[in-house]
Design an enzyme around this catalytic site. Sequence first.
Site, PDB file in Angstrom:
ATOM      1  N   CYS A   1      34.682  54.459  43.271  1.00  0.00           N
ATOM      2  CA  CYS A   1      34.007  54.556  44.575  1.00  0.00           C
ATOM      3  C   CYS A   1      34.808  55.384  45.571  1.00  0.00           C
ATOM      4  O   CYS A   1      34.240  55.996  46.489  1.00  0.00           O
ATOM      5  CB  CYS A   1      33.798  53.160  45.167  1.00  0.00           C
ATOM      6  SG  CYS A   1      32.991  51.987  44.074  1.00  0.00           S
TER       7      CYS A   1
ATOM      8  N   ASP B   1      35.460  45.913  44.086  1.00  0.00           N
ATOM      9  CA  ASP B   1      34.672  44.729  43.753  1.00  0.00           C
ATOM     10  C   ASP B   1      34.341  44.688  42.261  1.00  0.00           C
ATOM     11  O   ASP B   1      34.414  43.642  41.625  1.00  0.00           O
ATOM     12  CB  ASP B   1      33.370  44.720  44.556  1.00  0.00           C
ATOM     13  CG  ASP B   1      33.593  44.366  46.013  1.00  0.00           C
ATOM     14  OD1 ASP B   1      34.760  44.299  46.431  1.00  0.00           O
ATOM     15  OD2 ASP B   1      32.599  44.164  46.727  1.00  0.00           O
TER      16      ASP B   1
ATOM     17  N   CYS C   1      33.710  52.007  48.599  1.00  0.00           N
ATOM     18  CA  CYS C   1      33.363  50.705  48.044  1.00  0.00           C
ATOM     19  C   CYS C   1      32.852  49.755  49.136  1.00  0.00           C
ATOM     20  O   CYS C   1      33.011  50.007  50.331  1.00  0.00           O
ATOM     21  CB  CYS C   1      34.556  50.100  47.309  1.00  0.00           C
ATOM     22  SG  CYS C   1      34.095  48.838  46.085  1.00  0.00           S
ATOM     23  N   ASP C   2      32.284  48.638  48.703  1.00  0.00           N
ATOM     24  CA  ASP C   2      31.433  47.801  49.555  1.00  0.00           C
ATOM     25  C   ASP C   2      32.029  47.424  50.917  1.00  0.00           C
ATOM     26  O   ASP C   2      31.357  47.511  51.936  1.00  0.00           O
ATOM     27  CB  ASP C   2      31.092  46.506  48.822  1.00  0.00           C
ATOM     28  CG  ASP C   2      30.259  46.744  47.584  1.00  0.00           C
ATOM     29  OD1 ASP C   2      30.018  47.912  47.233  1.00  0.00           O
ATOM     30  OD2 ASP C   2      29.854  45.762  46.948  1.00  0.00           O
ATOM     31  N   LYS C   3      33.279  46.940  50.940  1.00  0.00           N
ATOM     32  CA  LYS C   3      33.823  46.408  52.194  1.00  0.00           C
ATOM     33  C   LYS C   3      34.349  47.507  53.106  1.00  0.00           C
ATOM     34  O   LYS C   3      34.604  47.269  54.286  1.00  0.00           O
ATOM     35  CB  LYS C   3      34.953  45.404  51.907  1.00  0.00           C
ATOM     36  CG  LYS C   3      34.553  44.283  50.964  1.00  0.00           C
ATOM     37  CD  LYS C   3      33.250  43.625  51.365  1.00  0.00           C
ATOM     38  CE  LYS C   3      32.752  42.675  50.302  1.00  0.00           C
ATOM     39  NZ  LYS C   3      32.361  43.315  49.037  1.00  0.00           N
TER      40      LYS C   3
ATOM     41  N   CYS D   1      28.611  52.454  43.297  1.00  0.00           N
ATOM     42  CA  CYS D   1      27.619  51.934  42.344  1.00  0.00           C
ATOM     43  C   CYS D   1      26.213  52.354  42.742  1.00  0.00           C
ATOM     44  O   CYS D   1      25.820  52.281  43.900  1.00  0.00           O
ATOM     45  CB  CYS D   1      27.729  50.428  42.250  1.00  0.00           C
ATOM     46  SG  CYS D   1      29.331  49.865  41.645  1.00  0.00           S
TER      47      CYS D   1
ATOM     48  N   GLU E   1      31.766  37.070  45.225  1.00  0.00           N
ATOM     49  CA  GLU E   1      30.445  37.430  44.716  1.00  0.00           C
ATOM     50  C   GLU E   1      30.291  36.877  43.300  1.00  0.00           C
ATOM     51  O   GLU E   1      31.250  36.849  42.537  1.00  0.00           O
ATOM     52  CB  GLU E   1      30.260  38.946  44.703  1.00  0.00           C
ATOM     53  CG  GLU E   1      30.261  39.555  46.092  1.00  0.00           C
ATOM     54  CD  GLU E   1      30.117  41.062  46.084  1.00  0.00           C
ATOM     55  OE1 GLU E   1      29.863  41.610  47.166  1.00  0.00           O
ATOM     56  OE2 GLU E   1      30.252  41.670  45.012  1.00  0.00           O
TER      57      GLU E   1
ATOM     58  N   SER F   1      26.796  39.860  44.603  1.00  0.00           N
ATOM     59  CA  SER F   1      26.849  41.312  44.579  1.00  0.00           C
ATOM     60  C   SER F   1      25.471  41.853  44.915  1.00  0.00           C
ATOM     61  O   SER F   1      24.440  41.211  44.683  1.00  0.00           O
ATOM     62  CB  SER F   1      27.256  41.783  43.185  1.00  0.00           C
ATOM     63  OG  SER F   1      26.953  43.144  43.001  1.00  0.00           O
TER      64      SER F   1
END
Length: 564
Positions: free
Chosen positions: A58, A90, A131-133, A203, A454, A480
């Site tokens: 990511c 993640d 990435c997500d955070k 992702c 998650e 997730s």
Amino acid sequence: MPETNGTHTAYNRRSSMITEGDVRAPNRSMLRAVGLTDEDFTKPLIGVASTWSEITPCNVHINRLAEKVREGVRTSGGVPQIFGTITVSDGISMGTEGMKFSLPSREVIADSIELVANAQRFDGVVAIGGCDKNMPGCLMALARLNIPSLFVYGGTILPGTCHGHDVDIVSVFEAVGQYSAGKINREQLREVEASAIPGAGSCGGMYTANTMSSAIEALGMSLPGGSSMPAVTARKAQDCYDAGQAVVRLIEQDITPRRILTKKAFENAITLVMALGGSTNAVLHLIAIARQLDVPLTIDDFNRVGQRVPHLADLKPGGKFVMVDLDRAGGTQAVLKLLLKANLLHGDVLTVTGKTLAENLESAPDLAEGQRVVMPIDKPLHGSGPLVVLKGNLAPEGAVCKIAGLSTTSYRGPARVFDSEEATFEAIMNHKINHGDVVVVRYEGPKGGPGMREMLAVTSALIGQGYGETVGLITDGRFSGGTHGMVVGHIAPEAQVGGPIAIIQDGDMITIDAERNLLSIDLSDEQIKRRLAQWQPPAPRYNRGVMAKYVKLVTSASDGAITD
């Protein structure tokens, strides 16, 4: 011409504190050592917050994107300085103790950007996340700083291919469940594993990264179209260059996040997330960003907005397509244009272009003719948004579920109770879950986990074994963006602080009803009170370090799980 104040312009008001005057000779001497010149000391100083890291696809390319931002800043008359902040993966930490550190990383990202930008007296900031955070962490920092700034998404990954079919990270998690159920062999599992992640980028489905990039564009804090561009493309490089130029314009126009991030802007973000079928994590993260600005956004706003917004995009995990497909169909700009025409957006909100959302969308593309990713407004996948907030005697403060792709939106069954993700996963892999059960995973909340893990490994194993809609799952942890099925997360209050989920026993009947916004247990108030009187919280799992501090500070999931 900019106004002047002494020897500095209005465009470098903050940085002049470290570059102006005889007493700042030591400060300038340090800056000369990193390449600044006399001329630079009169220009706006721009921080470029990079979440580059080699630990995850990511973010592995973000250093190159940061350099493109730097070029854009320079050509527009600013002085760029790239600095780093953290990321965790993640996908790599999922299903392990490491996943507990993911949500706290959002707070560290926000804190670190705030610290550096204030210490160095930057006049503006461009933050780049993958990435997500990264994304909510960056936005939380920009909101706190309230200096001219914007966000750039690192971009989505391309799908992998296995035997002619598109595969991604969720395909691998689900293949683990298929392997445990004897549906595929070890070599087939390895083929999926080796094919799913072809290179750099976040992702690919409408998981949390793509959900938050889309939400941030709808908030007006990133340039039009940037949220759906693939990572490794010339378009994404241009997006970064343009962002470097845009931040200088924001300084010139004195446009700060507080002027952009209004309640209307957050409603626009919720609207796009609902239309795209985004991740449940959007609830947590948008509330967290709003809290930095005292914008009165609550968990109930998601139901209010979602009731009038149709679910339009047939995107994974509940659908067929990935973000690259949406990009080819016209991208997030085309979807926003469709929603604006349907009077579902506030078009008058300000954005980082200096124009309103409606003005930006005048030049946006229409959805491509013949595309199958986004349904027409009058023929939606579902008439209302797929993210639903539930309340009831099991979730007095609320819980979140996602009904995208489900054939039924209600479920009732006996509880199977586990006090950790690991215990749950072991039971699933050993085939100890039965059709009709409601799996309860508790002590995984913000304080109890700690870190609100998650449950992708758990939910994907259930899907892979064929329990997608025949087993329910509820938790005070999170999911997730790749999770799908009859699952409910973010239950608040959490078990660790004495929420009702703490007193569920095996066999208790649980009701999940998204149509009635209900999550309940077949116990009277008196029975719940009696059980809680006999309950004792477990001892903290961490007594030192960042997680111990996190437990002391973190708020409920219904309030964004923030620490400030």
